[in-house]
Design a protein around this motif. Sequence first.
Motif, PDB file in Angstrom:
ATOM      1  N   MET A   6      10.123   2.332   4.561  1.00 38.25           N
ATOM      2  CA  MET A   6       9.429   1.411   3.668  1.00 38.25           C
ATOM      3  C   MET A   6       8.013   1.186   4.186  1.00 38.25           C
ATOM      4  SD  MET A   6      10.414  -2.397   2.343  1.00 38.25           S
ATOM      5  CE  MET A   6      10.143  -3.330   3.821  1.00 38.25           C
ATOM      6  N   LEU A   7       7.047   1.445   3.329  1.00 41.22           N
ATOM      7  CA  LEU A   7       5.651   1.176   3.630  1.00 41.22           C
ATOM      8  C   LEU A   7       5.225   0.030   2.730  1.00 41.22           C
ATOM      9  CD1 LEU A   7       3.002   2.017   5.080  1.00 41.22           C
ATOM     10  CD2 LEU A   7       2.533   3.450   3.104  1.00 41.22           C
ATOM     11  N   TYR A   8       4.698  -1.025   3.319  1.00 41.88           N
ATOM     12  CA  TYR A   8       4.234  -2.150   2.506  1.00 41.88           C
ATOM     13  C   TYR A   8       2.891  -2.641   3.012  1.00 41.88           C
ATOM     14  CZ  TYR A   8       6.603  -4.902   6.176  1.00 41.88           C
ATOM     15  OH  TYR A   8       7.037  -5.415   7.370  1.00 41.88           O
ATOM     16  N   ILE A   9       2.175  -3.311   2.111  1.00 41.19           N
ATOM     17  CA  ILE A   9       0.823  -3.784   2.396  1.00 41.19           C
ATOM     18  C   ILE A   9       0.829  -5.305   2.301  1.00 41.19           C
ATOM     19  CG2 ILE A   9      -1.603  -3.668   1.769  1.00 41.19           C
ATOM     20  CD1 ILE A   9      -0.926  -1.081   0.234  1.00 41.19           C
ATOM     21  N   ILE A  10       0.274  -5.948   3.331  1.00 46.29           N
ATOM     22  CA  ILE A  10       0.124  -7.392   3.360  1.00 46.29           C
ATOM     23  C   ILE A  10      -1.350  -7.713   3.123  1.00 46.29           C
ATOM     24  CG2 ILE A  10       0.412  -9.465   4.779  1.00 46.29           C
ATOM     25  CD1 ILE A  10       2.512  -7.901   6.393  1.00 46.29           C
ATOM     26  N   GLY A  58      -6.305  -3.784   3.194  1.00 44.08           N
ATOM     27  CA  GLY A  58      -5.018  -4.439   3.367  1.00 44.08           C
ATOM     28  C   GLY A  58      -4.419  -4.088   4.707  1.00 44.08           C
ATOM     29  N   TYR A  59      -3.391  -4.825   5.129  1.00 45.37           N
ATOM     30  CA  TYR A  59      -2.714  -4.623   6.398  1.00 45.37           C
ATOM     31  C   TYR A  59      -1.436  -3.833   6.132  1.00 45.37           C
ATOM     32  CZ  TYR A  59      -0.967  -5.779  11.050  1.00 45.37           C
ATOM     33  OH  TYR A  59      -0.525  -5.707  12.337  1.00 45.37           O
ATOM     34  N   ASP A  84       2.000 -12.974  -0.342  1.00 45.80           N
ATOM     35  CA  ASP A  84       1.204 -12.377   0.724  1.00 45.80           C
ATOM     36  C   ASP A  84       1.287 -10.860   0.748  1.00 45.80           C
ATOM     37  OD1 ASP A  84       0.459 -14.909   1.560  1.00 45.80           O
ATOM     38  OD2 ASP A  84       2.141 -15.077   2.950  1.00 45.80           O
ATOM     39  N   THR A  85       2.174 -10.253  -0.021  1.00 45.73           N
ATOM     40  CA  THR A  85       2.302  -8.801  -0.053  1.00 45.73           C
ATOM     41  C   THR A  85       1.649  -8.237  -1.309  1.00 45.73           C
ATOM     42  OG1 THR A  85       4.477  -8.989  -1.063  1.00 45.73           O
ATOM     43  CG2 THR A  85       4.408  -8.739   1.321  1.00 45.73           C
ATOM     44  N   VAL A  86       1.086  -7.033  -1.169  1.00 48.82           N
ATOM     45  CA  VAL A  86       0.364  -6.400  -2.268  1.00 48.82           C
ATOM     46  C   VAL A  86       1.211  -5.322  -2.931  1.00 48.82           C
ATOM     47  CG1 VAL A  86      -1.724  -5.135  -2.878  1.00 48.82           C
ATOM     48  CG2 VAL A  86      -1.804  -6.828  -1.055  1.00 48.82           C
TER      49      VAL A  86
END
Length: 93
Positions: A6-10, A58-59, A84-86
């Motif tokens: 899982m790749l996610y952006i904060i 993004g983080y 907080d997540t994109v």
Amino acid sequence: MNKYEMLYIIENEVSEEKKQAVIDKLSDIVTTSGGAVESIDKWGTRKYAYPIDYKTEGYYVLMNFESDANVPAELDRQIRINDDTVRCMILRK
């Protein structure tokens, strides 16, 4: 048990404590449902390929985990709820 990535952006403007809280919350979802987090790789701040909501950075966080088939749907639901997540992408290995 299946293996997932899982790749996610904060959001980049969020404090370091809130970023860590999001990471901990998502990894806790995996462990409480009987899965195991293999690794969490914090890529840090990166530029987007295109602007998202008028923001250009993004983080990024990459998490590899092993769990049942219903856990990715719950992770996706939690990410959509969290402000907080994109973005997020979950792949089965």
